[in-house]
Motif scaffolding. Sequence first.
Motif, PDB file in Angstrom:
ATOM      1  N   THR A  24       0.825  -1.209   0.000  1.00  0.00           N
ATOM      2  CA  THR A  24       0.000   0.000   0.000  1.00  0.00           C
ATOM      3  C   THR A  24       0.859   1.258   0.000  1.00  0.00           C
ATOM      4  O   THR A  24       0.505   2.260  -0.610  1.00  0.00           O
ATOM      5  CB  THR A  24      -0.985   0.023   1.189  1.00  0.00           C
ATOM      6  OG1 THR A  24      -0.268  -0.175   2.412  1.00  0.00           O
ATOM      7  CG2 THR A  24      -2.034  -1.042   1.054  1.00  0.00           C
ATOM      8  N   TYR A  27       2.172   1.589  -3.611  1.00  0.00           N
ATOM      9  CA  TYR A  27       1.122   1.972  -4.550  1.00  0.00           C
ATOM     10  C   TYR A  27       0.514   3.331  -4.215  1.00  0.00           C
ATOM     11  O   TYR A  27      -0.355   3.821  -4.920  1.00  0.00           O
ATOM     12  CB  TYR A  27       0.031   0.903  -4.584  1.00  0.00           C
ATOM     13  CG  TYR A  27       0.384  -0.292  -5.430  1.00  0.00           C
ATOM     14  CD1 TYR A  27      -0.312  -0.554  -6.602  1.00  0.00           C
ATOM     15  CD2 TYR A  27       1.387  -1.161  -5.064  1.00  0.00           C
ATOM     16  CE1 TYR A  27      -0.006  -1.657  -7.391  1.00  0.00           C
ATOM     17  CE2 TYR A  27       1.712  -2.261  -5.838  1.00  0.00           C
ATOM     18  CZ  TYR A  27       1.015  -2.498  -6.997  1.00  0.00           C
ATOM     19  OH  TYR A  27       1.323  -3.579  -7.777  1.00  0.00           O
ATOM     20  N   THR A  40      -8.926   0.440  -2.094  1.00  0.00           N
ATOM     21  CA  THR A  40      -8.522   0.492  -3.491  1.00  0.00           C
ATOM     22  C   THR A  40      -8.427  -0.924  -4.041  1.00  0.00           C
ATOM     23  O   THR A  40      -7.935  -1.822  -3.371  1.00  0.00           O
ATOM     24  CB  THR A  40      -7.134   1.163  -3.653  1.00  0.00           C
ATOM     25  OG1 THR A  40      -7.130   2.396  -2.944  1.00  0.00           O
ATOM     26  CG2 THR A  40      -6.813   1.416  -5.100  1.00  0.00           C
ATOM     27  N   THR A  41      -8.912  -1.111  -5.264  1.00  0.00           N
ATOM     28  CA  THR A  41      -8.760  -2.378  -5.962  1.00  0.00           C
ATOM     29  C   THR A  41      -7.947  -2.125  -7.219  1.00  0.00           C
ATOM     30  O   THR A  41      -8.295  -1.253  -8.020  1.00  0.00           O
ATOM     31  CB  THR A  41     -10.129  -2.975  -6.350  1.00  0.00           C
ATOM     32  OG1 THR A  41     -10.884  -3.203  -5.170  1.00  0.00           O
ATOM     33  CG2 THR A  41      -9.974  -4.277  -7.117  1.00  0.00           C
ATOM     34  N   PHE A  42      -6.846  -2.848  -7.353  1.00  0.00           N
ATOM     35  CA  PHE A  42      -6.009  -2.786  -8.543  1.00  0.00           C
ATOM     36  C   PHE A  42      -6.233  -4.068  -9.327  1.00  0.00           C
ATOM     37  O   PHE A  42      -6.172  -5.153  -8.760  1.00  0.00           O
ATOM     38  CB  PHE A  42      -4.530  -2.705  -8.171  1.00  0.00           C
ATOM     39  CG  PHE A  42      -4.143  -1.436  -7.462  1.00  0.00           C
ATOM     40  CD1 PHE A  42      -3.738  -0.333  -8.192  1.00  0.00           C
ATOM     41  CD2 PHE A  42      -4.177  -1.362  -6.084  1.00  0.00           C
ATOM     42  CE1 PHE A  42      -3.376   0.839  -7.541  1.00  0.00           C
ATOM     43  CE2 PHE A  42      -3.813  -0.201  -5.427  1.00  0.00           C
ATOM     44  CZ  PHE A  42      -3.411   0.908  -6.157  1.00  0.00           C
ATOM     45  N   VAL A  44      -4.493  -6.276 -12.105  1.00  0.00           N
ATOM     46  CA  VAL A  44      -3.166  -6.437 -12.689  1.00  0.00           C
ATOM     47  C   VAL A  44      -3.225  -7.562 -13.721  1.00  0.00           C
ATOM     48  O   VAL A  44      -3.734  -8.648 -13.437  1.00  0.00           O
ATOM     49  CB  VAL A  44      -2.132  -6.775 -11.586  1.00  0.00           C
ATOM     50  CG1 VAL A  44      -0.747  -6.905 -12.169  1.00  0.00           C
ATOM     51  CG2 VAL A  44      -2.176  -5.721 -10.477  1.00  0.00           C
ATOM     52  N   ILE A  50      -0.726  -2.709 -14.240  1.00  0.00           N
ATOM     53  CA  ILE A  50      -2.000  -2.284 -13.663  1.00  0.00           C
ATOM     54  C   ILE A  50      -2.882  -1.815 -14.806  1.00  0.00           C
ATOM     55  O   ILE A  50      -2.517  -0.892 -15.542  1.00  0.00           O
ATOM     56  CB  ILE A  50      -1.817  -1.153 -12.638  1.00  0.00           C
ATOM     57  CG1 ILE A  50      -0.969  -1.630 -11.476  1.00  0.00           C
ATOM     58  CG2 ILE A  50      -3.173  -0.642 -12.157  1.00  0.00           C
ATOM     59  CD1 ILE A  50      -0.570  -0.538 -10.509  1.00  0.00           C
ATOM     60  N   SER A  52      -6.389  -1.375 -14.316  1.00  0.00           N
ATOM     61  CA  SER A  52      -7.589  -0.723 -13.797  1.00  0.00           C
ATOM     62  C   SER A  52      -7.414  -0.446 -12.309  1.00  0.00           C
ATOM     63  O   SER A  52      -6.849  -1.273 -11.588  1.00  0.00           O
ATOM     64  CB  SER A  52      -8.800  -1.637 -14.033  1.00  0.00           C
ATOM     65  OG  SER A  52      -9.980  -1.025 -13.611  1.00  0.00           O
ATOM     66  N   ILE A  53      -7.868   0.723 -11.878  1.00  0.00           N
ATOM     67  CA  ILE A  53      -7.826   1.090 -10.467  1.00  0.00           C
ATOM     68  C   ILE A  53      -9.211   1.566 -10.061  1.00  0.00           C
ATOM     69  O   ILE A  53      -9.811   2.409 -10.731  1.00  0.00           O
ATOM     70  CB  ILE A  53      -6.804   2.225 -10.204  1.00  0.00           C
ATOM     71  CG1 ILE A  53      -5.403   1.802 -10.627  1.00  0.00           C
ATOM     72  CG2 ILE A  53      -6.837   2.634  -8.737  1.00  0.00           C
ATOM     73  CD1 ILE A  53      -4.390   2.932 -10.590  1.00  0.00           C
ATOM     74  N   HIS A  54      -9.710   1.004  -8.966  1.00  0.00           N
ATOM     75  CA  HIS A  54     -11.018   1.388  -8.437  1.00  0.00           C
ATOM     76  C   HIS A  54     -10.820   1.836  -6.996  1.00  0.00           C
ATOM     77  O   HIS A  54     -10.211   1.115  -6.205  1.00  0.00           O
ATOM     78  CB  HIS A  54     -11.996   0.213  -8.504  1.00  0.00           C
ATOM     79  CG  HIS A  54     -12.122  -0.340  -9.892  1.00  0.00           C
ATOM     80  ND1 HIS A  54     -12.983   0.174 -10.809  1.00  0.00           N
ATOM     81  CD2 HIS A  54     -11.436  -1.317 -10.517  1.00  0.00           C
ATOM     82  CE1 HIS A  54     -12.846  -0.473 -11.951  1.00  0.00           C
ATOM     83  NE2 HIS A  54     -11.904  -1.399 -11.792  1.00  0.00           N
ATOM     84  N   GLU A  55     -11.337   3.023  -6.671  1.00  0.00           N
ATOM     85  CA  GLU A  55     -11.112   3.583  -5.347  1.00  0.00           C
ATOM     86  C   GLU A  55     -12.430   3.856  -4.630  1.00  0.00           C
ATOM     87  O   GLU A  55     -13.475   4.026  -5.254  1.00  0.00           O
ATOM     88  CB  GLU A  55     -10.317   4.880  -5.454  1.00  0.00           C
ATOM     89  CG  GLU A  55      -8.934   4.669  -6.075  1.00  0.00           C
ATOM     90  CD  GLU A  55      -8.165   5.947  -6.217  1.00  0.00           C
ATOM     91  OE1 GLU A  55      -7.364   6.234  -5.321  1.00  0.00           O
ATOM     92  OE2 GLU A  55      -8.380   6.651  -7.220  1.00  0.00           O
ATOM     93  N   ALA A  65     -14.065  -4.133 -11.300  1.00  0.00           N
ATOM     94  CA  ALA A  65     -12.896  -5.014 -11.366  1.00  0.00           C
ATOM     95  C   ALA A  65     -13.201  -6.240 -12.220  1.00  0.00           C
ATOM     96  O   ALA A  65     -12.348  -6.681 -13.001  1.00  0.00           O
ATOM     97  CB  ALA A  65     -12.468  -5.432  -9.963  1.00  0.00           C
TER      98      ALA A  65
END
Length: 75
Positions: A24, A27, A40-42, A44, A50, A52-55, A65
């Motif tokens: 963490t 990132y 946060t969801t990454f 990979v 990476i 996609s990133i979801h916060e 995701a």
Amino acid sequence: MLNHWSKELGAEFPLASDHDRQVTKLYGVLNEKAGIANRTTFVVDTEGNIVSIHEDRDAIDVSGALAACSRIKKK
């Protein structure tokens, strides 16, 4: 091969846990003052990129995701 968290949650992909907060920090999602990571969801890909990133609330809802994983699978 699915790991413990994947099996427990019924996910069809491996999940990672960062109990020592090292990832963490790397990132950039660790809230050091609170001592916790921002939600946060990454996603990979198989090459380690990476994609996609979801916060925040988007990280709790797994649909984003899953959509990112579907896009990877179709490539």
